[in-house]
Design an enzyme around this catalytic site. Structure first.
Site, mmCIF file in Angstrom:
data_model
loop_
_atom_site.group_PDB
_atom_site.id
_atom_site.type_symbol
_atom_site.label_atom_id
_atom_site.label_comp_id
_atom_site.label_asym_id
_atom_site.label_seq_id
_atom_site.Cartn_x
_atom_site.Cartn_y
_atom_site.Cartn_z
ATOM 1 N N CYS A 71 10.532 11.990 4.878
ATOM 2 C CA CYS A 71 11.561 11.624 3.832
ATOM 3 C C CYS A 71 11.840 12.986 4.641
ATOM 4 O O CYS A 71 11.462 13.872 4.456
ATOM 5 C CB CYS A 71 10.860 11.634 2.864
ATOM 6 S SG CYS A 71 11.842 12.321 1.530
ATOM 7 N N CYS A 176 17.639 10.390 7.986
ATOM 8 C CA CYS A 176 17.050 9.691 7.449
ATOM 9 C C CYS A 176 16.069 8.575 7.254
ATOM 10 O O CYS A 176 16.870 7.911 8.008
ATOM 11 C CB CYS A 176 18.641 9.044 6.260
ATOM 12 S SG CYS A 176 17.239 8.768 4.318
#
Ligand code: DGL
Length: 247
Positions: A71, A176
């Site tokens: 993440c 991302c």
């Protein structure tokens, strides 16, 4: 050896997939997707840090040896979290990018590189330490669409953000892990994908062949992968299976 991966939801599957594809049953895998609290991109630094701490406790109980922060958003704040009581090693996508640009700065001289990422990643400003010219682009609409299992709509949004880039920009960081799942072919761009770079850096690190593999699974047995989401409809789990695509 057991590898843990976490993300706000589906995104980190892009990282898990790289590792399983490369190492197969050499390791066992534990994945935690915090879908109940996704997206992380609109959370505050304090919220993100407390989520990571909770996930670290989960991973410790699950006996992981190495925790990979799949993440980007929360990895921006990992250095502000005291994880010293945990016994696992930690690999973060932000550190992967720090190293990538330290090693490759010359390649990107006199170029602007788009960093396509969540609001929280851009707002963290951590990319400003990279020795390259970053053009930050917030892409807040993609993760909610993917988490709602709307893959096609998410792909269209990704393309829309790309179309809006200034024309001189050809290098794009997929900042991302959710975006890494979109697999949109756009040959006009050179994509820099931390979800893939983490594997390269892991492979060349002391954690790989130098380590004694004390996994109890035999190398010839089936993959040992545990995947937990904090929330998920049947449709969501179906999409997760498709995205992981281990066949
Ligand atoms: N996939 C994560 C990232 O790499 C989190 C995205 C989100 O939940 O907003 O940034």
């Amino acid at each position: 050896m057991r590898l843990g991966f976490y993300d706000s939801g589906l995104g980190g599957l892009s990282v898990l997939k790289e590792f399983v594809g490369k190492f197969g049953s050499k390791y066992s895998y534990s994945y935690f997707g915090d879908s109940a609290r996704a997206p992380y991109g609109d959370k505050s630094p304090e919220q993100l840090k407390s989520y990571v701490f909770e996930i670290a406790e989960y991973m410790q109980a699950d006996d992981v040896d190495i925790l990979i922060s799949a993440c980007n958003t929360s990895s921006m704040y990992l250095d502000e979290i005291d994880l010293s009581d945990f016994s696992f090693q930690m690999i973060s996508l932000k550190n992967v990018m720090d190293k990538y640009f330290a090693d490759n700065a010359a390649k990107y001289q006199a170029k602007r590189i788009a960093l396509m990422a969540t609001n929280a990643t851009i707002d963290s400003g951590r990319y400003k330490n990279w020795p390259v010219d970053i053009y930050p682009v917030k892409c807040p609409t993609i993760v909610p669409l993917l988490e709602a299992a709307q893959l096609d709509a998410a792909k269209l949004e990704w393309q829309r953000y790309l179309n809006e880039l200034p024309k001189d920009i050809k290098d794009v960081i997929i900042g991302c892990t959710h975006y890494s799942l979109l697999n949109v072919q756009a040959s006009d761009y050179n994509f820099i994908d931390p979800a893939k770079l983490v594997l390269e850096q892991f492979s060349s690190s002391i954690f790989n062949d130098g380590m004694i593999n004390y996994s109890k699974k035999n190398a010839n047995t089936e993959l040992d992968i545990k995947i937990n989401f904090t929330k998920g409809s049947d449709e969501y789990l179906k999409l997760a299976t498709e995205l992981l695509d281990l066949h």
